[in-house]
Design an enzyme around this catalytic site. Sequence first.
Site, short mmCIF file in Angstrom:
data_model
loop_
_atom_site.label_atom_id
_atom_site.label_comp_id
_atom_site.label_asym_id
_atom_site.label_seq_id
_atom_site.Cartn_x
_atom_site.Cartn_y
_atom_site.Cartn_z
CE LYS A 1 37.28 16.90 52.13
NZ LYS A 1 38.02 15.79 52.79
NE ARG B 1 31.73 13.40 53.44
CZ ARG B 1 32.47 14.35 54.02
NH1 ARG B 1 32.25 15.61 53.76
NH2 ARG B 1 33.43 14.03 54.86
NE ARG C 1 40.65 16.28 61.28
CZ ARG C 1 39.88 16.12 60.19
NH1 ARG C 1 40.06 16.88 59.12
NH2 ARG C 1 38.96 15.18 60.17
NE ARG D 1 36.07 16.32 62.80
CZ ARG D 1 36.05 16.39 61.47
NH1 ARG D 1 36.67 17.41 60.86
NH2 ARG D 1 35.43 15.49 60.76
P1 ADP Z 1 36.43 15.29 56.83
O1 ADP Z 1 37.31 16.23 57.55
O2 ADP Z 1 36.59 13.88 57.23
O3 ADP Z 1 36.47 15.43 55.35
P2 ADP Z 1 33.93 16.69 57.30
O4 ADP Z 1 34.20 17.68 58.33
O5 ADP Z 1 33.80 17.13 55.89
O6 ADP Z 1 34.98 15.51 57.41
O7 ADP Z 1 32.60 15.90 57.67
C1 ADP Z 1 32.38 15.34 58.95
C2 ADP Z 1 31.09 14.53 58.94
O8 ADP Z 1 29.98 15.39 58.64
C3 ADP Z 1 31.02 13.43 57.90
O9 ADP Z 1 31.64 12.23 58.32
C4 ADP Z 1 29.50 13.27 57.72
O10 ADP Z 1 28.92 12.57 58.81
C5 ADP Z 1 29.03 14.72 57.83
N1 ADP Z 1 28.99 15.36 56.48
C6 ADP Z 1 29.73 16.43 56.06
N2 ADP Z 1 29.46 16.74 54.78
C7 ADP Z 1 28.52 15.85 54.37
C8 ADP Z 1 27.85 15.62 53.15
N3 ADP Z 1 28.08 16.39 52.05
N4 ADP Z 1 26.94 14.61 53.09
C9 ADP Z 1 26.69 13.83 54.16
N5 ADP Z 1 27.30 13.98 55.34
C10 ADP Z 1 28.22 14.96 55.46
P1 ADP Z 2 40.23 17.29 55.43
O1 ADP Z 2 39.51 18.61 55.55
O2 ADP Z 2 40.38 16.84 53.99
O3 ADP Z 2 39.64 16.22 56.29
P2 ADP Z 2 42.42 18.59 56.93
O4 ADP Z 2 42.79 19.80 56.17
O5 ADP Z 2 41.63 18.76 58.18
O6 ADP Z 2 41.72 17.51 55.95
O7 ADP Z 2 43.76 17.81 57.25
C1 ADP Z 2 43.76 16.57 57.99
C2 ADP Z 2 44.96 16.55 58.94
O8 ADP Z 2 46.16 16.43 58.18
C3 ADP Z 2 45.12 17.80 59.79
O9 ADP Z 2 45.61 17.41 61.05
C4 ADP Z 2 46.16 18.64 59.03
O10 ADP Z 2 46.90 19.46 59.90
C5 ADP Z 2 47.03 17.56 58.40
N1 ADP Z 2 47.55 17.92 57.07
C6 ADP Z 2 46.93 18.64 56.10
N2 ADP Z 2 47.72 18.75 55.01
C7 ADP Z 2 48.85 18.06 55.29
C8 ADP Z 2 50.07 17.79 54.55
N3 ADP Z 2 50.26 18.24 53.32
N4 ADP Z 2 51.01 17.04 55.17
C9 ADP Z 2 50.82 16.57 56.44
N5 ADP Z 2 49.72 16.78 57.18
C10 ADP Z 2 48.74 17.52 56.61
#
Ligand code: ADP
Ligand code: ADP
Length: 214
Positions: free
Chosen positions: A13, A88, A127, A160
Amino acid sequence: MRLILFGPPGAGKGTQAARLVESFQIPQISTGDILRESKAAKTPMGMEAARYMDAGKLVPDDVVVGIVEERIKKPDAEKGYILDGFPRTVPQAEALEAMLEKNGTPIDKVPSLEVPEDILVGRLSGRRSCPSCKAAFHVEFAAPTQEGICDKCSSSLVHRDDDLPDAVRERLRTFEDQTAPVKEFYEARGKLVRVDGVGDVNDVFERLSKAVKS
Ligand code: ADP
Ligand code: ADP
Ligand code: ZN
């Protein structure tokens, strides 16, 4: 264009939202980034949120709904935005819908990045994140030019706390239990578009762009 970029943790995302920002010239709103900033600044809300985040659990709905309500009122969000990591839970989706209905500014589309769980685990555990510009890298799939350093802004990358194995497992469980029903919510409203999130980042972006414009 008002979009919700939907998908499990690690689906890409953040990576894809950064590209959508460039091509649509609308801001990305990531509740995760905003919460991590509050955590780093040690505000009372940030310290409270950190207890949930580090355990891989969701921060309470009223906290994140408040964050989003405030953020989408800002002038740069007038022409649209990309929500990343919100809503979420179904109550968050309902709160957002009520908020936007009031202003006559509904969500246009909800592209959903589809990635199987075994691939998610590999993406999350490798990551590396930039705390400054929020860019995401991967030790294997998207390695920075210089190990541990952000290509975009030269800050030191971090692993992280919630990308450690136990928290990753808990987050994927939380997604299935609490977030997967959000997909049905938008499907029922005819807004969901599924996008294959496996493969090269550029190929995923091409599919995503098509889905958004469809
Ligand atoms: P990811 O990269 O796994 O999608 P995020 O960076 O979006 O993770 O979120 C990290 C953490 O922040 C989540 O595991 C949760 O604890 C909190 N968080 C983020 N967005 C929300 C939401 N919309 N509702 C509740 N908790 C959230
Ligand atoms: P989210 O925000 O949904 O948690 P991220 O964009 O942070 O996801 O991506 C999660 C991890 O996967 C990061 O380390 C990123 O560099 C890697 N990644 C993202 N897109 C791809 C892809 N198409 N193929 C392989 N690795 C990817
Ligand atoms: Zn950076």
